[in-house]
Design an enzyme around this catalytic site. Structure first.
Site, PDB file in Angstrom:
ATOM      1  CD  GLU A 116      34.198  37.233  31.006  1.00 59.61           C
ATOM      2  OE1 GLU A 116      35.047  38.112  31.245  1.00 59.61           O
ATOM      3  OE2 GLU A 116      33.410  36.838  31.876  1.00 59.61           O
ATOM      4  CG  ASP A 117      36.334  42.515  31.368  1.00 55.89           C
ATOM      5  OD1 ASP A 117      35.488  41.671  31.750  1.00 55.89           O
ATOM      6  OD2 ASP A 117      36.905  43.299  32.143  1.00 55.89           O
ATOM      7  CG  ASN A 177      26.411  44.886  43.940  1.00 61.37           C
ATOM      8  OD1 ASN A 177      25.550  44.883  44.810  1.00 61.37           O
ATOM      9  ND2 ASN A 177      27.709  44.854  44.235  1.00 61.37           N
ATOM     10  CB  THR A 221      31.675  48.460  37.504  1.00 58.95           C
ATOM     11  OG1 THR A 221      31.917  47.219  36.870  1.00 58.95           O
ATOM     12  CG2 THR A 221      30.269  48.932  37.214  1.00 58.95           C
ATOM     13  NE  ARG A 251      30.396  41.986  47.044  1.00 59.97           N
ATOM     14  CZ  ARG A 251      29.095  42.016  47.322  1.00 59.97           C
ATOM     15  NH1 ARG A 251      28.689  42.008  48.572  1.00 59.97           N
ATOM     16  NH2 ARG A 251      28.197  42.063  46.361  1.00 59.97           N
ATOM     17  CB  SER A 307      27.787  39.340  35.769  1.00 61.38           C
ATOM     18  OG  SER A 307      28.449  40.077  36.762  1.00 61.38           O
ATOM     19  CB  ALA A 308      31.679  37.093  39.059  1.00 61.63           C
ATOM     20  CB  SER A 309      28.608  41.671  39.735  1.00 63.00           C
ATOM     21  OG  SER A 309      28.015  42.626  40.586  1.00 63.00           O
ATOM     22  CE  LYS A 354      32.041  35.212  34.534  1.00 62.46           C
ATOM     23  NZ  LYS A 354      31.905  36.596  34.059  1.00 62.46           N
ATOM     24  CE  LYS A 388      39.962  45.684  34.834  1.00 67.69           C
ATOM     25  NZ  LYS A 388      40.496  46.263  33.594  1.00 67.69           N
ATOM     26  N   GLY A 389      36.837  40.129  37.242  1.00 68.38           N
ATOM     27  CA  GLY A 389      36.174  38.845  37.026  1.00 68.38           C
ATOM     28  C   GLY A 389      36.159  37.947  38.249  1.00 68.38           C
ATOM     29  CG  ASP A 415      31.873  39.931  32.325  1.00 63.27           C
ATOM     30  OD1 ASP A 415      31.358  39.588  33.404  1.00 63.27           O
ATOM     31  OD2 ASP A 415      32.860  40.703  32.270  1.00 63.27           O
ATOM     32  CG  LEU A 416      27.426  44.231  34.401  1.00 62.25           C
ATOM     33  CD1 LEU A 416      26.509  44.867  33.363  1.00 62.25           C
ATOM     34  CD2 LEU A 416      26.660  44.087  35.729  1.00 62.25           C
ATOM     35  CG  ASP A 417      31.259  44.366  36.882  1.00 65.98           C
ATOM     36  OD1 ASP A 417      30.834  45.493  37.118  1.00 65.98           O
ATOM     37  OD2 ASP A 417      30.841  43.344  37.459  1.00 65.98           O
TER      38      ASP A 417
HETATM   39  C1  G6P Z   1      32.820  41.184  38.494  1.00 68.78           C
HETATM   40  C2  G6P Z   1      33.998  42.126  38.580  1.00 68.78           C
HETATM   41  C3  G6P Z   1      34.839  41.820  39.797  1.00 68.78           C
HETATM   42  C4  G6P Z   1      33.962  41.795  41.052  1.00 68.78           C
HETATM   43  C5  G6P Z   1      32.879  40.752  40.897  1.00 68.78           C
HETATM   44  C6  G6P Z   1      31.939  40.703  42.097  1.00 68.78           C
HETATM   45  O1  G6P Z   1      33.249  39.951  38.051  1.00 68.78           O
HETATM   46  O2  G6P Z   1      34.810  42.037  37.427  1.00 68.78           O
HETATM   47  O3  G6P Z   1      35.851  42.792  39.910  1.00 68.78           O
HETATM   48  O4  G6P Z   1      34.738  41.520  42.193  1.00 68.78           O
HETATM   49  O5  G6P Z   1      32.114  41.044  39.736  1.00 68.78           O
HETATM   50  O6  G6P Z   1      31.205  41.884  42.156  1.00 68.78           O
HETATM   51  P1  G6P Z   1      30.227  42.316  43.334  1.00 68.78           P
HETATM   52  O7  G6P Z   1      29.421  43.419  42.706  1.00 68.78           O
HETATM   53  O8  G6P Z   1      29.401  41.119  43.687  1.00 68.78           O
HETATM   54  O9  G6P Z   1      31.062  42.772  44.476  1.00 68.78           O
HETATM   55 MG    MG Z   2      34.295  41.447  33.443  1.00 70.28          MG
END
Ligand code: G6P
Ligand code: MG
Length: 221
Positions: free
Chosen positions: A169-170, A118, A17, A49, A114-116, A145, A45-46, A9-11
């Protein structure tokens, strides 16, 4: 041990972040006139958006039209990117590089899960993008997730069956997703919060080489 692969996982695992997400969401809450605390931020977290905005609006007991929600999502991400663009390799969390070096030396492939949306930008900012065998981010998945989709795509990229994959994972939802995917879950954070994980460490500095050898040699725990 080359029949094993890792999904990070990233964040909250590679970088912290959450503090930037917090500041960006707080700005939205401030503008809407309600308090958004660090404890509230834990709930995001996780979480994707869009879902994060839903949770935020629930906290503030605010209803917005779809159009207004879109505007908030754009504004939040713009603000968040302002923080991300200032990130550098010095923000990689303690012990992460030692573990990545170990994996490289032992020819163990690793991908991002990662769910992000970014994620690629963040990996480039911290100069780790080129080291990953593959990236699965918020643009690649349709189910968040604890749905295991993100990790199953990761296993596919590693050309490995899920039971040969180890996930770092966190977030509770992330640990749950890894377990549903039939993977080994290593929690980074609090033991009680991440009680569903197979192993939990406060951070990567607690992970020894001996542990990694054992983890990568054995079949599923
Ligand atoms: C991660 C973070 C979440 C965040 C999600 C989406 O899973 O833990 O807190 O909302 O990514 O991130 P994004 O960068 O796409 O807004
Ligand atoms: Mg995370």
């Amino acid at each position: 041990m080359n029949d094993k692969g890792i999904i990070f996982d990233l964040d909250g695992v590679i970088v912290d972040t959450a503090k930037y997400h917090y500041l960006a969401w707080k700005k939205i809450a401030d503008a809407l006139g309600f308090e958004f605390t660090k404890a509230h931020n834990e709930l995001l977290k996780g979480v994707s958006r869009t879902r994060s905005l839903e949770i935020l609006l629930d906290i503030g007991k605010i209803t917005l039209s779809d159009n207004e929600k879109q505007k908030k999502l754009i504004s939040k991400n713009k603000d968040y990117l302002g923080y991300i663009e200032k990130m550098g390799a010095d923000e990689i969390l303690p012990g992460v590089l030692t573990v990545l070096d170990f994996l490289d030396e032992n020819n163990i492939h690793y991908v991002l899960g990662s769910a992000s949306k970014n994620a690629e930008l963040i990996l480039k900012q911290i100069n780790l993008h080129h080291r990953f065998f593959g990236i699965v981010d918020g643009n690649a998945v349709s189910k968040a997730k604890p749905d295991p989709e993100v990790f199953l795509i990761g296993a596919h990229k590693l050309h490995l069956p899920p039971e040969n994959c180890i996930v770092f994972e966190d977030a509770i939802a992330g640990v749950e997703a890894a377990k549903i995917a039939n993977m080994t879950a290593i929690g980074i954070g609090d033991k009680e919060t991440l009680s569903e994980a197979d192993f939990v460490f406060n951070d990567f500095t607690e992970i020894s080489e001996a542990f990694l050898y054992e983890l990568l040699d054995s079949t599923k725990y």
